[in-house]
Design a protein around this motif. Structure first.
Motif, PDB file in Angstrom:
ATOM      1  N   ASN A  70      27.641  22.637  11.655  1.00 47.78           N
ATOM      2  CA  ASN A  70      28.064  23.559  10.668  1.00 47.78           C
ATOM      3  C   ASN A  70      29.354  23.784  10.873  1.00 47.78           C
ATOM      4  O   ASN A  70      29.927  23.730  12.212  1.00 47.78           O
ATOM      5  N   ALA A  71      29.950  24.521  10.215  1.00 51.02           N
ATOM      6  CA  ALA A  71      31.510  24.884  10.331  1.00 51.02           C
ATOM      7  C   ALA A  71      31.490  26.206   9.438  1.00 51.02           C
ATOM      8  O   ALA A  71      30.790  26.205   8.431  1.00 51.02           O
ATOM      9  N   ARG A  72      32.798  26.933   9.802  1.00 50.41           N
ATOM     10  CA  ARG A  72      32.821  28.044   9.045  1.00 50.41           C
ATOM     11  C   ARG A  72      33.979  27.848   7.921  1.00 50.41           C
ATOM     12  O   ARG A  72      34.667  27.128   8.061  1.00 50.41           O
ATOM     13  N   THR A  73      33.960  28.513   6.561  1.00 53.87           N
ATOM     14  CA  THR A  73      34.757  28.534   5.688  1.00 53.87           C
ATOM     15  C   THR A  73      36.227  28.765   6.142  1.00 53.87           C
ATOM     16  O   THR A  73      36.329  29.706   6.666  1.00 53.87           O
ATOM     17  N   GLN A 101      33.932   0.884   7.988  1.00 56.24           N
ATOM     18  CA  GLN A 101      33.484   2.213   7.869  1.00 56.24           C
ATOM     19  C   GLN A 101      32.254   2.218   8.629  1.00 56.24           C
ATOM     20  O   GLN A 101      31.196   1.652   8.834  1.00 56.24           O
ATOM     21  N   SER A 102      32.146   3.806   8.999  1.00 61.84           N
ATOM     22  CA  SER A 102      30.799   4.243   9.791  1.00 61.84           C
ATOM     23  C   SER A 102      29.616   4.612   8.331  1.00 61.84           C
ATOM     24  O   SER A 102      30.303   4.619   7.265  1.00 61.84           O
ATOM     25  N   ASP A 103      28.586   4.975   8.960  1.00 60.66           N
ATOM     26  CA  ASP A 103      27.545   5.846   7.856  1.00 60.66           C
ATOM     27  C   ASP A 103      28.283   7.100   7.409  1.00 60.66           C
ATOM     28  O   ASP A 103      29.542   7.485   8.114  1.00 60.66           O
ATOM     29  N   GLU A 104      27.755   7.542   6.397  1.00 63.72           N
ATOM     30  CA  GLU A 104      28.269   8.861   6.102  1.00 63.72           C
ATOM     31  C   GLU A 104      27.481  10.233   6.837  1.00 63.72           C
ATOM     32  O   GLU A 104      26.579  10.100   7.010  1.00 63.72           O
ATOM     33  N   TYR A 105      28.335  11.148   7.029  1.00 65.96           N
ATOM     34  CA  TYR A 105      27.934  12.250   7.765  1.00 65.96           C
ATOM     35  C   TYR A 105      28.257  13.493   7.053  1.00 65.96           C
ATOM     36  O   TYR A 105      29.151  13.641   6.197  1.00 65.96           O
ATOM     37  N   THR A 106      27.570  14.591   7.483  1.00 67.16           N
ATOM     38  CA  THR A 106      27.679  15.836   6.366  1.00 67.16           C
ATOM     39  C   THR A 106      27.818  17.009   7.540  1.00 67.16           C
ATOM     40  O   THR A 106      27.353  17.031   8.871  1.00 67.16           O
ATOM     41  N   VAL A 107      28.611  17.931   7.085  1.00 60.87           N
ATOM     42  CA  VAL A 107      28.821  19.290   7.962  1.00 60.87           C
ATOM     43  C   VAL A 107      28.733  20.245   6.923  1.00 60.87           C
ATOM     44  O   VAL A 107      29.338  20.506   5.902  1.00 60.87           O
ATOM     45  N   ASN A 108      27.605  21.244   7.229  1.00 59.55           N
ATOM     46  CA  ASN A 108      27.568  22.446   6.249  1.00 59.55           C
ATOM     47  C   ASN A 108      28.444  23.523   6.473  1.00 59.55           C
ATOM     48  O   ASN A 108      28.657  23.769   7.596  1.00 59.55           O
ATOM     49  N   VAL A 109      28.962  23.779   5.515  1.00 56.45           N
ATOM     50  CA  VAL A 109      30.190  24.876   5.475  1.00 56.45           C
ATOM     51  C   VAL A 109      29.767  26.169   4.986  1.00 56.45           C
ATOM     52  O   VAL A 109      29.155  26.126   3.578  1.00 56.45           O
ATOM     53  N   SER A 110      29.852  27.308   5.877  1.00 58.26           N
ATOM     54  CA  SER A 110      29.374  28.525   5.272  1.00 58.26           C
ATOM     55  C   SER A 110      29.919  29.758   5.818  1.00 58.26           C
ATOM     56  O   SER A 110      30.993  29.462   7.017  1.00 58.26           O
ATOM     57  N   ARG A 111      30.156  30.947   5.343  1.00 57.02           N
ATOM     58  CA  ARG A 111      30.993  32.154   5.950  1.00 57.02           C
ATOM     59  C   ARG A 111      30.086  32.631   7.319  1.00 57.02           C
ATOM     60  O   ARG A 111      28.960  32.425   7.417  1.00 57.02           O
TER      61      ARG A 111
END
Length: 200
Positions: free
Chosen positions: A106-109, A190-200
């Motif tokens: 996760n990451a903050r906006t 290239q690597s596999d695809e990764y995701t990061v959820n962005v929220s407040r």
């Protein structure tokens, strides 16, 4: 006439009083219990010992904290710093490619988050470019993302090696999609695809 006889006190002979010197001070003859000059200063020796003990304690504490703040290097490249052990591991020679991509969940906006990755090859060599390609939509190829990091864009970088880059999250909530990318001997990896959820 009174029947009792008066005795004049002047007729009583005064008894001699022996006055002796004390504490090695023959020049003043009086009671030693009331003589400040003859009395030793009370507690002077105990205060001296307190100073010595206090200095020893301060020096011991200073040496203890200095020793804790000095990093040591142990066996097999293990770094010992403040009781924590960090293993220093060399990146192994592997088939050419991008490995060990690490991203936060996760990451903050509007905040900053970091991405780590390794680039390796069958033998030591150099590369001119590696980066993180990212965007707000999932993509099958590194070349389709709208953003990329530029920390290692041009230059000469020895591999195998570990790389790091920071990404600023978008100001709106959503998902960041990313891949690590490198050019090795003129070939794209290239690597596999990764995701990061962005929220407040």
């Amino acid at each position: 006439m009174n029947d009792h006889t008066h005795h004049d006190s002047s007729d009583r002979s005064a008894e001699p009083v022996e006055v002796s010197s004390h504490n090695g001070h023959p020049d003043h003859d009086h009671d030693a219990t009331n003589c400040r000059k003859c009395q030793a200063p009370s507690g002077s020796s105990s205060y001296g010992w307190l100073w010595v003990v206090g200095i020893i304690v301060i020096v011991a504490m200073a040496l203890y904290f200095l020793q804790r703040n000095v990093p040591e290097v142990g066996d097999e490249g293990a770094r010992l710093d403040g009781g924590a052990t960090e293993k220093i591991v060399a990146i192994p020679l592997l088939d050419a490619g991008v490995y060990n991509v690490v991203v936060p969940t996760n990451a903050r906006t509007g905040g900053i988050f970091g991405v780590d990755w390794d680039v390796s090859a069958p033998q030591s060599s150099t590369i001119k470019h590696t980066s993180i390609r990212w965007g707000l939509q999932s993509k099958a190829s590194f070349d389709d993302y709208s953003n990329r990091t530029t920390d290692y864009d041009g230059g000469s970088f020895e591999i195998p090696a570990h790389f790091e880059a920071n990404i600023q999250a978008p100001t709106e909530e959503g998902v960041v999609y990313l891949r690590a990318y490198a050019v090795i001997d003129g070939v794209d990896y290239q690597s596999d695809e990764y995701t990061v959820n962005v929220s407040r």
